[in-house]
Write an enzyme that holds these catalytic residues in place. Structure first.
Site: not given
Length: 279
Positions: A99, A154, A191, A244
């Site tokens: 991500d 984001h 999230y 990530h």
């Protein structure tokens, strides 16, 4: 090769990673249909060079027209109430996801490692990062990875109004199409925060919602060894691993991937990408 030819090639690669069907269309169905485990040859023991010598048949294309484009489009997804959490497939099938990128400091190293072991993954990119790293999205397309939408900046989508949610998601679809060669078929909420508006807008833009099963928590920079242990201990048939490649110092993530990927391959795991049903 001119731009039109490049885009045609990338669309073909994306189609190959997206052929056939997702699991159930509505309600609480939470399983992704994966590329069959047998379609990706497991590299043999003997180190990276021996593994890299084998090429998989991961790019299975749908029926094509003479100009190289798919004859049909993915079926429009229904509005779900929960994101997809697992991948279906024979044997020890897993999905690796990354991500927040792409980040020129870390994404190239992750791509290099995946290429070395002939493994495909999913990258949920942020539009703002993708706009500055279009070359990396093109590289993902050329390597057969799946690129998904992770919004533009984001934000916590559940605190935004519908027009703001749509703008965050749709702008990212646009930049992915420009850099990757096709619009994304998969979406992940930042999230892991979902509500009905997020599910509806994602489906309206042609994307299925994807969450994760195993969280490496690499964003906390807990140490390379800790990330490796979390992924290896969480490994099981059907899991989706969250890591990530941007959003901070991801050097531990880069090193951890180099460690756990060959070990999981040696344990018989197959790493795949999901598919979508075509009309």
């Amino acid at each position: 090769m001119d731009m039109d030819q490049l885009l045609t090639r990338r669309r073909a690669l994306i189609a190959g990673a997206a052929v056939l069907g997702t699991a159930g269309a509505t309600g609480t169905a939470r399983v992704l249909t994966a590329e069959p485990a047998g379609s990706q040859v497991r590299p043999p023991a003997g180190g990276p060079r021996a593994r890299a010598a084998l090429k998989s048949s991961a790019h299975r294309l749908p029926p094509m027209t003479e100009d190289g484009r798919p004859r049909s489009r993915p079926l429009r997804p229904s509005v779900r109430r929960e994101p997809l959490l697992h991948v279906s497939g024979r044997g020890r099938t897993m999905v690796l996801t990354f991500d927040d990128g792409p980040d020129p400091r870390y994404t190239p190293s992750i791509l290099k490692t995946l290429r070395e072991y002939d493994v495909r993954a999913m990258f949920f990119v942020c539009g703002k990062m993708a706009a500055a790293g279009k070359n990396l999205l093109a590289e993902m397309a050329d390597d057969g990875h799946v690129v998904g939408n992770h919004t533009w900046t984001h934000p916590l989508l559940t605190e935004l109004r519908r027009p703001q949610i749509r703008s965050e998601i749709e702008r990212t679809c646009d930049v992915i199409e420009d850099a990757y060669g096709a619009r994304p078929l998969w979406f992940r909420a930042p999230y892991g925060a979902w509500n009905r508006a997020v599910f509806q807008i994602g489906a309206d833009l042609g994307m299925e919602p994807v969450a994760w099963t195993v969280d490496s928590l690499d964003w906390t920079t807990p140490g390379t060894g800790t990330i490796v242990r979390r992924v290896e201990h969480g490994a099981a048939p059907g899991v989706i691993v969250l890591s990530h490649d941007a959003g901070g110092d991801r050097s531990q993530t880069v090193r951890a991937l180099r460690d756990y990927l060959p070990q999981l391959l040696d344990r018989g795991y197959h790493f795949t990408v999901p598919r979508r049903r075509y009309a």
